[in-house]
Design an enzyme around this catalytic site. Structure first.
Site, PDB file in Angstrom:
ATOM      1  N   PRO A   1     -17.599  13.044  -4.320  1.00 21.49           N
ATOM      2  CA  PRO A   1     -16.989  13.412  -5.609  1.00 21.49           C
ATOM      3  C   PRO A   1     -16.306  14.773  -5.614  1.00 21.49           C
ATOM      4  O   PRO A   1     -15.169  14.898  -6.067  1.00 21.49           O
ATOM      5  CB  PRO A   1     -18.185  13.370  -6.574  1.00 21.49           C
ATOM      6  CG  PRO A   1     -19.083  12.334  -5.985  1.00 21.49           C
ATOM      7  CD  PRO A   1     -18.964  12.505  -4.492  1.00 21.49           C
TER       8      PRO A   1
ATOM      9  N   LYS B   1       7.234   6.338  -5.017  1.00 22.17           N
ATOM     10  CA  LYS B   1       5.911   6.456  -4.421  1.00 22.17           C
ATOM     11  C   LYS B   1       5.999   7.235  -3.122  1.00 22.17           C
ATOM     12  O   LYS B   1       6.719   6.842  -2.203  1.00 22.17           O
ATOM     13  CB  LYS B   1       5.350   5.060  -4.151  1.00 22.17           C
ATOM     14  CG  LYS B   1       3.886   5.066  -3.841  1.00 22.17           C
ATOM     15  CD  LYS B   1       3.457   3.752  -3.247  1.00 22.17           C
ATOM     16  CE  LYS B   1       3.560   3.872  -1.755  1.00 22.17           C
ATOM     17  NZ  LYS B   1       2.458   3.244  -1.026  1.00 22.17           N
TER      18      LYS B   1
ATOM     19  N   ASP C   1       0.444   8.196  -3.537  1.00 21.20           N
ATOM     20  CA  ASP C   1      -0.457   7.079  -3.220  1.00 21.20           C
ATOM     21  C   ASP C   1      -1.291   7.422  -1.982  1.00 21.20           C
ATOM     22  O   ASP C   1      -0.963   7.022  -0.874  1.00 21.20           O
ATOM     23  CB  ASP C   1       0.384   5.815  -2.981  1.00 21.20           C
ATOM     24  CG  ASP C   1      -0.482   4.584  -2.741  1.00 21.20           C
ATOM     25  OD1 ASP C   1      -1.652   4.582  -3.168  1.00 21.20           O
ATOM     26  OD2 ASP C   1       0.022   3.625  -2.132  1.00 21.20           O
ATOM     27  N   LEU C   2      -2.363   8.169  -2.219  1.00 23.09           N
ATOM     28  CA  LEU C   2      -3.220   8.588  -1.094  1.00 23.09           C
ATOM     29  C   LEU C   2      -4.536   7.811  -1.059  1.00 23.09           C
ATOM     30  O   LEU C   2      -5.326   7.979  -0.144  1.00 23.09           O
ATOM     31  CB  LEU C   2      -3.497  10.102  -1.175  1.00 23.09           C
ATOM     32  CG  LEU C   2      -2.254  10.997  -1.142  1.00 23.09           C
ATOM     33  CD1 LEU C   2      -2.654  12.465  -1.148  1.00 23.09           C
ATOM     34  CD2 LEU C   2      -1.385  10.697   0.074  1.00 23.09           C
ATOM     35  N   LYS C   3      -4.777   7.006  -2.074  1.00 16.80           N
ATOM     36  CA  LYS C   3      -5.986   6.151  -2.106  1.00 16.80           C
ATOM     37  C   LYS C   3      -7.221   6.959  -1.730  1.00 16.80           C
ATOM     38  O   LYS C   3      -7.960   6.625  -0.789  1.00 16.80           O
ATOM     39  CB  LYS C   3      -5.825   4.951  -1.172  1.00 16.80           C
ATOM     40  CG  LYS C   3      -4.610   4.088  -1.495  1.00 16.80           C
ATOM     41  CD  LYS C   3      -4.502   2.904  -0.564  1.00 16.80           C
ATOM     42  CE  LYS C   3      -3.313   2.027  -0.879  1.00 16.80           C
ATOM     43  NZ  LYS C   3      -1.999   2.665  -0.646  1.00 16.80           N
TER      44      LYS C   3
ATOM     45  N   ASP D   1     -13.756   9.718  -1.026  1.00 22.69           N
ATOM     46  CA  ASP D   1     -14.584  10.725  -0.350  1.00 22.69           C
ATOM     47  C   ASP D   1     -15.698  11.108  -1.316  1.00 22.69           C
ATOM     48  O   ASP D   1     -15.856  10.477  -2.366  1.00 22.69           O
ATOM     49  CB  ASP D   1     -13.705  11.939   0.035  1.00 22.69           C
ATOM     50  CG  ASP D   1     -14.234  12.671   1.267  1.00 22.69           C
ATOM     51  OD1 ASP D   1     -15.458  12.904   1.348  1.00 22.69           O
ATOM     52  OD2 ASP D   1     -13.423  13.005   2.142  1.00 22.69           O
TER      53      ASP D   1
ATOM     54  N   THR E   1     -15.036  16.630  -3.212  1.00 22.35           N
ATOM     55  CA  THR E   1     -13.823  16.677  -2.382  1.00 22.35           C
ATOM     56  C   THR E   1     -12.664  15.987  -3.100  1.00 22.35           C
ATOM     57  O   THR E   1     -11.530  16.485  -3.115  1.00 22.35           O
ATOM     58  CB  THR E   1     -14.101  15.988  -1.025  1.00 22.35           C
ATOM     59  OG1 THR E   1     -15.176  16.679  -0.403  1.00 22.35           O
ATOM     60  CG2 THR E   1     -12.887  16.016  -0.121  1.00 22.35           C
TER      61      THR E   1
ATOM     62  N   ASP F   1       8.380   4.613   1.929  1.00 27.47           N
ATOM     63  CA  ASP F   1       7.622   4.527   3.184  1.00 27.47           C
ATOM     64  C   ASP F   1       8.576   4.754   4.352  1.00 27.47           C
ATOM     65  O   ASP F   1       8.993   3.814   5.034  1.00 27.47           O
ATOM     66  CB  ASP F   1       6.927   3.161   3.285  1.00 27.47           C
ATOM     67  CG  ASP F   1       5.849   3.026   2.223  1.00 27.47           C
ATOM     68  OD1 ASP F   1       5.212   4.038   1.884  1.00 27.47           O
ATOM     69  OD2 ASP F   1       5.646   1.903   1.721  1.00 27.47           O
TER      70      ASP F   1
ATOM     71  N   GLN G   1       1.815  -8.349   3.601  1.00 29.26           N
ATOM     72  CA  GLN G   1       1.214  -8.577   2.283  1.00 29.26           C
ATOM     73  C   GLN G   1       0.756 -10.031   2.167  1.00 29.26           C
ATOM     74  O   GLN G   1       1.423 -10.938   2.656  1.00 29.26           O
ATOM     75  CB  GLN G   1       2.241  -8.278   1.174  1.00 29.26           C
ATOM     76  CG  GLN G   1       2.730  -6.838   1.161  1.00 29.26           C
ATOM     77  CD  GLN G   1       1.705  -5.869   0.605  1.00 29.26           C
ATOM     78  OE1 GLN G   1       0.511  -6.155   0.553  1.00 29.26           O
ATOM     79  NE2 GLN G   1       2.159  -4.700   0.200  1.00 29.26           N
TER      80      GLN G   1
ATOM     81  N   THR H   1      -3.363  -5.442  -1.533  1.00 32.34           N
ATOM     82  CA  THR H   1      -2.605  -6.699  -1.601  1.00 32.34           C
ATOM     83  C   THR H   1      -2.419  -7.317  -0.209  1.00 32.34           C
ATOM     84  O   THR H   1      -1.982  -8.457  -0.098  1.00 32.34           O
ATOM     85  CB  THR H   1      -1.224  -6.468  -2.259  1.00 32.34           C
ATOM     86  OG1 THR H   1      -0.700  -5.214  -1.802  1.00 32.34           O
ATOM     87  CG2 THR H   1      -1.329  -6.441  -3.753  1.00 32.34           C
TER      88      THR H   1
ATOM     89  N   GLY I   1       8.520  -1.798  -1.965  1.00 38.87           N
ATOM     90  CA  GLY I   1       8.848  -1.030  -0.768  1.00 38.87           C
ATOM     91  C   GLY I   1       9.914  -1.702   0.061  1.00 38.87           C
ATOM     92  O   GLY I   1      11.116  -1.544  -0.176  1.00 38.87           O
ATOM     93  N   ARG I   2       9.482  -2.486   1.059  1.00 38.38           N
ATOM     94  CA  ARG I   2      10.419  -3.043   2.043  1.00 38.38           C
ATOM     95  C   ARG I   2      11.555  -3.876   1.477  1.00 38.38           C
ATOM     96  O   ARG I   2      12.655  -3.856   2.048  1.00 38.38           O
ATOM     97  CB  ARG I   2       9.629  -3.780   3.126  1.00 38.38           C
ATOM     98  CG  ARG I   2       8.935  -2.789   4.065  1.00 38.38           C
ATOM     99  CD  ARG I   2       7.819  -3.388   4.852  1.00 38.38           C
ATOM    100  NE  ARG I   2       6.667  -3.704   3.994  1.00 38.38           N
ATOM    101  CZ  ARG I   2       5.497  -4.112   4.457  1.00 38.38           C
ATOM    102  NH1 ARG I   2       5.308  -4.238   5.758  1.00 38.38           N
ATOM    103  NH2 ARG I   2       4.505  -4.364   3.625  1.00 38.38           N
TER     104      ARG I   2
END
Ligand code: C5P
Length: 234
Positions: free
Chosen positions: A69, A35, A62-64, A67, A71, A13, A187, A117, A207-208
Site C-alpha cells: 500500500p 495512454k 497505464d502502469l497497472k 505493490d 509504495t 505503445d 487480445q 483483455t 492501440g494497434r
C-alpha cells in the site's frame, strides 16, 4: 462533451519520443486522450507524459500498479505531480492497496484493472482454478468499488454483468477494441467500437488499430465515425 458518450483513448505503445511526437501530430484535433503505458514510460519516463501535455492532450498513465500500500500511494503522489488525468492500478493488489491509493489527495482519477483483455477463461483458470474471467472480474470490480476507485478496466464482455452486479453505473474503461475484421493480435476478449457504444463504455482504449495503420489519422477517424454512427442508431 457529455460524460455519457464513448470517447477513445489512443494507446501510445511506441518505442521512441520521436515516434510519439509524430503520432501526436497526426492525431492532433482528432483525439484528446492518450495512454502512456509501460513501454514509453519505462524508456522515457515523464518526458513521454510531457509531450502529450505540450500537444494539448490528457494522459492516462497505464502502469497497472501492484505493490504494498505505501509504495503504491507514493507512486500515486508522483503521478499527480506529473499532472496525469488518470492512472491505473491492478485490483489484484487488494483492498488495502487500493484504499491507500484512493486516499491520496489530490490525485489523478484511479482506474482499476480487473482481468486483462489478453486473458481467456482458460488463462484465468490456469492461475485461479474454477474461475472464469467473468467471475474473477466481478470479484475484483467489487474490491475496486469498495475502495472507491473512479473506474473499472475490463473487457467489453464483462460490462453488462458487472454493471448489474455492482448495482450502479461505474465508469468503464475498455481495451481490446477492434473494428470488425481487424486483427485481434494478443487480445482475446475484444469488442468493436460500435459495441463499445451499445455497452455504454465511457473510454475505449485503442492501440494497434491506430498505431499499426499506415494512416493513423484516418484509422482514428474511422473508429470515431463508427462510434458516432452507433450513437445515432442508439
Ligand atoms: O493495441 P491494443 O488496442 O490491443 O492496445 C490495448 C492497450 O490497452 C495496450 O496498451 C494494453 O497495455 C492496454 N490494456 C489492455 N488490457 C487491460 C488494460 C490495459 O490491453 N486490461
Amino acid at each position: 462533451m457529455s460524460e455519457n458518450t464513448t470517447e477513445i483513448i489512443a494507446a501510445l505503445d511506441l518505442e521512441s519520443l520521436a515516434d510519439e511526437q509524430a503520432l501526436l501530430d497526426k492525431l492532433h484535433g482528432v483525439v484528446r486522450f492518450f495512454k502512456v503505458g509501460l513501454r514509453l514510460f519505462t524508456a522515457h519516463g515523464r518526458r513521454a507524459v510531457e509531450l502529450v501535455h505540450r500537444a494539448g492532450g490528457e494522459v492516462f498513465l497505464d502502469l497497472k500498479l501492484h505493490d504494498i500500500p505505501q509504495t503504491v500511494a507514493h507512486a500515486v503522489q508522483e503521478a499527480q505531480k506529473m499532472g496525469v488525468a488518470s492512472l491505473s492500478l491492478h485490483t489484484l493488489g487488494g483492498l488495502d492497496m487500493l484504499r491507500a491509493a484512493a486516499e491520496v489527495r489530490p490525485r489523478p482519477k484511479l482506474w482499476g484493472v480487473t482481468v486483462l483483455t489478453s486473458f481467456s477463461d482458460a488463462d484465468v483458470a490456469a492461475i485461479f482454478p474454477h474461475m472464469s474471467a467473468h467471475t474473477l472480474a466481478l470479484h475484483l470490480a467489487q474490491t475496486a468499488k469498495a475502495a472507491r476507485l473512479d473506474g473499472i478496466i475490463c473487457s467489453g464482455h464483462e460490462v453488462r454483468p458487472l454493471r448489474k452486479a455492482l448495482g450502479e453505473d461505474p465508469c468503464f474503461i475498455v481495451p481490446g477494441i477492434r473494428p470488425e475484421g481487424h486483427a485481434v493480435h494478443d487480445q482475446k476478449r475484444v469488442v468493436t467500437p460500435a459495441q463499445a457504444v451499445e455497452l455504454g463504455i465511457r473510454f475505449a482504449v485503442v492501440g494497434r488499430p491506430i498505431t499499426h495503420d499506415p494512416e493513423p489519422r484516418n484509422a482514428a477517424m474511422a473508429v470515431l465515425a463508427e462510434i458516432r454512427n452507433a450513437r445515432l442508431k442508439g
